[in-house]
Design an enzyme around this catalytic site. Sequence first.
Site, PDB file in Angstrom:
ATOM      1  CG  ASN A 140      -1.966   1.040   1.189  1.00 33.48           C
ATOM      2  OD1 ASN A 140      -1.661   2.215   1.152  1.00 33.48           O
ATOM      3  ND2 ASN A 140      -3.228   0.623   1.213  1.00 33.48           N
TER       4      ASN A 140
ATOM      5  CG  HIS B 167      -5.996   0.007  -1.995  1.00 33.87           C
ATOM      6  ND1 HIS B 167      -7.178  -0.489  -1.488  1.00 33.87           N
ATOM      7  CD2 HIS B 167      -6.082   1.356  -1.876  1.00 33.87           C
ATOM      8  CE1 HIS B 167      -7.939   0.512  -1.081  1.00 33.87           C
ATOM      9  NE2 HIS B 167      -7.303   1.649  -1.315  1.00 33.87           N
TER      10      HIS B 167
ATOM     11  CD  GLU C 178      -5.067  -6.104  -1.745  1.00 34.27           C
ATOM     12  OE1 GLU C 178      -5.584  -6.708  -0.804  1.00 34.27           O
ATOM     13  OE2 GLU C 178      -4.957  -4.851  -1.773  1.00 34.27           O
TER      14      GLU C 178
ATOM     15  CB  SER D  45     -10.090  -9.414   3.719  1.00 31.68           C
ATOM     16  OG  SER D  45     -11.128  -9.836   2.872  1.00 31.68           O
TER      17      SER D  45
ATOM     18  CB  CYS E 131     -10.967  -2.673  -0.442  1.00 36.43           C
ATOM     19  SG  CYS E 131     -10.113  -2.137  -1.949  1.00 36.43           S
TER      20      CYS E 131
ATOM     21  CB  CYS F  76      -8.121  -4.858  -4.087  1.00 39.58           C
ATOM     22  SG  CYS F  76      -7.121  -3.383  -3.758  1.00 39.58           S
TER      23      CYS F  76
ATOM     24  CG  ASP G 170      -6.429   2.308   3.262  1.00 39.02           C
ATOM     25  OD1 ASP G 170      -5.974   2.746   2.197  1.00 39.02           O
ATOM     26  OD2 ASP G 170      -6.530   1.091   3.496  1.00 39.02           O
TER      27      ASP G 170
END
Length: 155
Positions: A47, A58, A60, A83, A85, A88, A148
């Site tokens: 991130n 982010h 990912e 996990s 969002c 993503c 975020d």
Amino acid sequence: MPTIHVPTDQKFLKEAFNEALNSYREGGIPIGAVMVENGIVIGRGHNQRVQLNDPIAHGEMDCIRNVGRRASYKDVTLYTTLSPCMMCAGTIIQFGIPRVVVGENLSFKGNLEFLESHGVKTLLVNDPRCHDLMQEFIKMKPLLWYEDIAGRDHV
């Protein structure tokens, strides 16, 4: 939740965790990711919303961007410390990433059911290292965390 085969030593999740540590040390949000194909890390990221002043940087997304263009993602697994969002998760589905290993979802539930409903195989590990680092960050920088996750009611 469907199960998928992952290495028992969890070395790739540890690599994603190291990416999260990189972000944390840079003053950013401690979320990291690596993409693996045939047992080899082909990309990594973390991130960088704070570092780059980029709301979509982010972990990912950074990882996928660092992998670069590909004709297919059918043989890859994405390892992420938290996990994903909805943004993503949508990107994972858009590019046909078939497998995602998640470090933890206690700090943020994310969208595992959404991924699974679109055919993505997921494995939730709930690794204490990932959870503890995120909890430390949330305790130290709650406003940045709520920003975020788009927690407008908390800012």
